[in-house]
Design an enzyme around this catalytic site. Sequence first.
Site, mmCIF file in Angstrom:
data_model
loop_
_atom_site.group_PDB
_atom_site.id
_atom_site.type_symbol
_atom_site.label_atom_id
_atom_site.label_comp_id
_atom_site.label_asym_id
_atom_site.label_seq_id
_atom_site.Cartn_x
_atom_site.Cartn_y
_atom_site.Cartn_z
ATOM 1 N N HIS A 1 1.031 -1.312 -0.076
ATOM 2 C CA HIS A 1 -0.108 -0.155 -0.087
ATOM 3 C C HIS A 1 0.803 1.156 0.024
ATOM 4 O O HIS A 1 0.235 2.371 -0.245
ATOM 5 C CB HIS A 1 -0.983 -0.212 1.180
ATOM 6 C CG HIS A 1 -2.313 0.282 0.961
ATOM 7 N ND1 HIS A 1 -2.872 0.341 -0.430
ATOM 8 C CD2 HIS A 1 -3.397 0.738 1.735
ATOM 9 C CE1 HIS A 1 -4.073 0.821 -0.197
ATOM 10 N NE2 HIS A 1 -4.403 0.877 1.025
ATOM 11 N N ASN B 1 -7.168 6.287 3.664
ATOM 12 C CA ASN B 1 -8.471 6.497 3.548
ATOM 13 C C ASN B 1 -8.565 7.935 3.566
ATOM 14 O O ASN B 1 -9.876 8.467 3.088
ATOM 15 C CB ASN B 1 -9.457 5.760 4.292
ATOM 16 C CG ASN B 1 -9.306 4.382 3.903
ATOM 17 O OD1 ASN B 1 -8.398 3.698 3.273
ATOM 18 N ND2 ASN B 1 -10.097 3.408 4.876
ATOM 19 N N ASP C 1 -0.702 2.674 -5.289
ATOM 20 C CA ASP C 1 -0.455 1.332 -5.644
ATOM 21 C C ASP C 1 -1.804 0.712 -6.304
ATOM 22 O O ASP C 1 -2.969 1.088 -6.089
ATOM 23 C CB ASP C 1 -0.430 0.362 -4.322
ATOM 24 C CG ASP C 1 -1.524 0.564 -3.509
ATOM 25 O OD1 ASP C 1 -1.784 1.900 -3.051
ATOM 26 O OD2 ASP C 1 -2.228 -0.160 -3.041
#
Length: 195
Positions: A28, A75, A100
């Site tokens: 990530h 997020n 990613d």
Amino acid sequence: MFFQKPSGVEFLIAGLGNPGAKYAGTRHNAGFDALDWAARRWGIRVDRARFDALTGTGEAAGHKVLLLKPQTFMNLSGQAVGKAAAFYKVPAQNVIVLFDDISLAPGRLRLRKAGSAGGHNGVKSIISQIGQEFPRVKIGVGAKPHPEYDLADWVLSRFTPDERKAMEARYDDVADALEMMMKGQFEAAQSRYNG
């Protein structure tokens, strides 16, 4: 003779990831890693805390750039990107996001001029702040090994040594692609690096 004040930031380049040692080197964080690589190449230190991010300004491809690593967790990446873009009045077309992508093999790249979030929560957060008309560089991190594998566990896992090698072999290409994009050579960059 008029004194010309130095122009502000022309491009904002954001690498996405999660802050903290716990997440360093995970799939990530490919956006962080690629941004760090470009920053070293351009001699820009990304260590100033502002806009809920670590930032650094400098020059790349003849343009004044702000490099940004949101520290809000993935997020909420849009909070940092939105604040910085608003502060420097950088239009969405000049905000380039590195992140990613699990649909591409490790080290594969895909440049897109705009589009949806494609299920990526960091990108979704940015779209909520500046719309979807921003260019992006998707960096392949490999697909889940089997359908039942938890997606969060997968993107927070680390690369195998071979995958890591494949990733690092492409970070110069990411920097080259960014330079071409800033010079207005988007299509040429796509044909060279997408695939």
